[in-house]
Design a protein around this motif. Structure first.
Motif, mmCIF file in Angstrom:
data_model
loop_
_atom_site.group_PDB
_atom_site.id
_atom_site.type_symbol
_atom_site.label_atom_id
_atom_site.label_comp_id
_atom_site.label_asym_id
_atom_site.label_seq_id
_atom_site.Cartn_x
_atom_site.Cartn_y
_atom_site.Cartn_z
ATOM 1 N N PRO A 189 0.843 -1.198 0.000
ATOM 2 C CA PRO A 189 0.000 0.000 0.000
ATOM 3 C C PRO A 189 0.876 1.245 0.000
ATOM 4 C CG PRO A 189 0.048 -0.995 2.178
ATOM 5 C CD PRO A 189 0.746 -1.961 1.269
ATOM 6 N N GLU A 190 0.270 2.391 -0.166
ATOM 7 C CA GLU A 190 1.037 3.639 -0.213
ATOM 8 C C GLU A 190 1.842 3.846 1.068
ATOM 9 O OE1 GLU A 190 0.351 8.464 -0.887
ATOM 10 O OE2 GLU A 190 -1.363 7.120 -0.576
ATOM 11 N N LYS A 191 1.246 3.495 2.211
ATOM 12 C CA LYS A 191 1.917 3.611 3.499
ATOM 13 C C LYS A 191 2.094 2.212 4.076
ATOM 14 C CE LYS A 191 -0.411 8.041 4.279
ATOM 15 N NZ LYS A 191 -1.348 8.799 5.158
ATOM 16 N N PHE B 239 15.634 5.414 0.090
ATOM 17 C CA PHE B 239 14.453 5.564 -0.762
ATOM 18 C C PHE B 239 13.143 5.593 0.015
ATOM 19 C CE2 PHE B 239 17.265 3.078 -3.829
ATOM 20 C CZ PHE B 239 17.814 4.242 -4.347
ATOM 21 N N LEU B 240 13.234 5.583 1.352
ATOM 22 C CA LEU B 240 12.025 5.612 2.167
ATOM 23 C C LEU B 240 11.884 6.941 2.887
ATOM 24 C CD1 LEU B 240 11.776 2.088 3.850
ATOM 25 C CD2 LEU B 240 10.896 2.860 1.645
ATOM 26 N N LYS B 241 10.643 7.382 3.021
ATOM 27 C CA LYS B 241 10.333 8.585 3.781
ATOM 28 C C LYS B 241 9.585 8.171 5.032
ATOM 29 C CE LYS B 241 7.875 12.997 3.497
ATOM 30 N NZ LYS B 241 7.039 13.887 2.643
ATOM 31 N N PHE C 207 7.380 5.166 0.001
ATOM 32 C CA PHE C 207 8.465 5.018 -0.960
ATOM 33 C C PHE C 207 8.668 6.338 -1.690
ATOM 34 C CE2 PHE C 207 9.489 3.629 -5.474
ATOM 35 C CZ PHE C 207 10.848 3.461 -5.220
ATOM 36 N N ASP C 208 9.904 6.826 -1.693
ATOM 37 C CA ASP C 208 10.230 8.082 -2.375
ATOM 38 C C ASP C 208 10.636 7.753 -3.810
ATOM 39 O OD1 ASP C 208 11.203 10.511 -3.282
ATOM 40 O OD2 ASP C 208 12.045 11.058 -1.334
#
Length: 220
Positions: A153-155, A187-189, A208-209
């Motif tokens: 998922p997005e988060k 690559f992660l925020k 994910f950035d």
């Protein structure tokens, strides 16, 4: 001479800690009552891209999903009716996005069902071989593509991310080393949010950035 060929679709998702592939139960010969990848013959005047869209919809109920060409399979004995070439395509879908949409809309197949790649039945034609090749491609692309994040998922939590890596690689990963590697990749925020609606201690959520990833790998 008329050339006959088919399209076969490898549709992956991730559910309950397992990498899943979508299979259909055949309702006609050959291999009646067997499980198989969603696939069928391409019409005489049909463009291949149109055939992929039509076949994936008719046999799974899924529309508007991007399919990437995996390769051609033309073994002499792959089809009981003669040497029929198939072009295999693969895609990744998020389980929650499609779980209520998966159902054949044609009489060619009785039903469509998710199977863990670890517990696949014996499949019709050479479909076990096709899945094995697609799994190898997933493994080799895991470090330089966005494939892992397409399952999430997005988060998501770091545990969920590790589970996807482990499912694709088919092996356990050391938690500390994994998180160090992910942190170093950058690559992660990290978000200020945590999981909701869980009975255990809520974990931190991440995103994910993609822009940073594309800049690093110069994706155009």
């Amino acid at each position: 001479m008329q050339t006959y060929f088919t399209i076969d679709c490898v549709v992956y998702s991730f559910y309950e800690g397992n990498l899943q592939v979508l299979l259909t139960e055949r309702n006609e010969y050959p291999y009646k009552d067997w499980w198989a990848l969603p696939g069928f013959f391409v019409d005489k005047h049909e463009e291949m891209e149109d055939a992929v869209k039509r076949i994936s919809y008719e046999l799974t109920g899924l529309k508007d999903i991007f399919m990437e060409q995996l390769g051609a399979f033309a073994g002499v004995k792959r089809h009981p009716q003669g040497r029929i070439l198939t072009v295999a395509y693969s895609t990744i879908v998020k389980y929650d996005d499609v779980k209520s949409r998966v159902r054949p809309v044609t009489d060619y197949m009785r039903q469509a069902q998710w199977f863990s790649v670890k517990e696949l039945p014996e499949l019709a034609f050479d479909h076990n071989e096709i899945i094995e090749k697609s799994l190898q491609k997933l493994k080799t692309s895991i470090n330089y593509s966005t494939v892992v994040y397409e399952f999430l998922p997005e988060k998501f939590t770091l545990t969920q991310l590790q589970q996807v890596y482990e499912a694709i690689l088919n092996k356990p990963l050391d938690k500390r080393n994994f998180r160090k590697k992910i942190a170093n990749a950058g690559f992660l925020k990290e978000l200020s949010e945590v999981q909701k609606g869980v009975s255990y201690r809520a974990a931190r959520l991440y995103k994910f950035d993609k822009r940073k990833f594309e800049k690093t790998f110069a994706v155009e």
